[in-house]
Write a protein that holds these residues in place. Structure first.
Motif, PDB file in Angstrom:
ATOM      1  N   ILE A 239       6.530   2.269  -9.766  1.00 41.80           N
ATOM      2  CA  ILE A 239       5.458   2.889  -9.004  1.00 41.80           C
ATOM      3  C   ILE A 239       5.173   2.051  -7.757  1.00 41.80           C
ATOM      4  N   LYS A 240       5.264   2.714  -6.597  1.00 44.60           N
ATOM      5  CA  LYS A 240       4.985   2.036  -5.333  1.00 44.60           C
ATOM      6  C   LYS A 240       3.479   1.910  -5.139  1.00 44.60           C
ATOM      7  N   PRO A 241       3.034   0.821  -4.520  1.00 46.89           N
ATOM      8  CA  PRO A 241       1.597   0.660  -4.230  1.00 46.89           C
ATOM      9  C   PRO A 241       1.092   1.748  -3.289  1.00 46.89           C
ATOM     10  N   LYS A 242      -0.154   2.165  -3.506  1.00 44.51           N
ATOM     11  CA  LYS A 242      -0.697   3.280  -2.735  1.00 44.51           C
ATOM     12  C   LYS A 242      -0.731   3.010  -1.234  1.00 44.51           C
ATOM     13  N   MET A 243      -1.011   1.786  -0.816  1.00 49.78           N
ATOM     14  CA  MET A 243      -1.041   1.486   0.617  1.00 49.78           C
ATOM     15  C   MET A 243       0.352   1.641   1.236  1.00 49.78           C
ATOM     16  N   GLN A 244       1.378   1.226   0.532  1.00 48.43           N
ATOM     17  CA  GLN A 244       2.753   1.365   1.042  1.00 48.43           C
ATOM     18  C   GLN A 244       3.121   2.838   1.159  1.00 48.43           C
ATOM     19  N   VAL A 245       2.769   3.627   0.137  1.00 48.11           N
ATOM     20  CA  VAL A 245       3.062   5.060   0.155  1.00 48.11           C
ATOM     21  C   VAL A 245       2.357   5.721   1.336  1.00 48.11           C
TER      22      VAL A 245
END
Length: 182
Positions: free
Chosen positions: A107-113
């Motif tokens: 799961i990618k971090p929300k800020m990166q997404v």
């Protein structure tokens, strides 16, 4: 011009966005040859998904859209588009955010997404004549979900806020009725 079209599930936002894309492309056709692209982000995993994709294809029939399936890395779709005037309809941000966040086993971090999606949207906006982006209101039911789902919902909220700031026009479709927000 960028237009953000938001609404709940079954609100009529897709039909509205397609009509808008066709109308904007037609208005600009006198200036240049205007190609219409449908940038599809949904990954199909089951029969329900196949039915939804089929329904959306039926909605687009005869409207002259060239479909590009790009579930992640949407700015790569530019490589599949002809140069010159183009109208692009991106359907939809909630699928794209989910694909970007949950693909690849980690799961990618929300800020990166959020940053990756906004960077790609900004690039696409700068390379198109008309850019219509469809997104869902996924945070209105008031239910507390598991941590991963809540991360996704918060990410969608951040993305929608950034998209609204980037867009020249924001429209919410409620029960098939477009309500101009901006």
């Amino acid at each position: 011009m960028m237009v953000l079209v938001v609404g709940g599930s079954g609100s009529g936002k897709s039909s509205y966005a397609e009509k808008m894309a066709a109308a904007l492309a037609q208005e600009s056709a006198g200036e240049t040859t205007m190609k219409k692209y449908y940038l599809a982000t949904m990954q199909v995993f089951d029969e329900e998904g196949r039915v939804k994709v089929g329904r959306h294809r039926d909605l687009r029939k005869g409207k002259g859209f060239l479909t590009i399936e790009q579930p992640t890395g949407i700015s790569c779709a530019l490589d599949q588009m002809d140069k010159g005037g183009r109208t692009v309809l991106l359907e939809c941000i909630s699928n794209l955010a989910s694909n970007e966040m949950f693909s690849g086993g980690k799961i990618k971090p929300k800020m990166q997404v959020m940053e990756d999606i906004i960077r790609s949207i900004t690039l696409l906006k700068g390379q198109t004549t008309h850019f219509i982006v469809v997104s869902n209101n996924v945070f209105e039911d008031g239910i507390a979900y598991d941590r991963q789902t809540m991360e996704y919902i918060h990410t969608m909220g951040m993305i929608n806020q950034k998209l609204a700031a980037l867009a020249e026009r924001v429209v919410e479709v409620v029960a098939g009725i477009p309500v101009i927000i901006k």
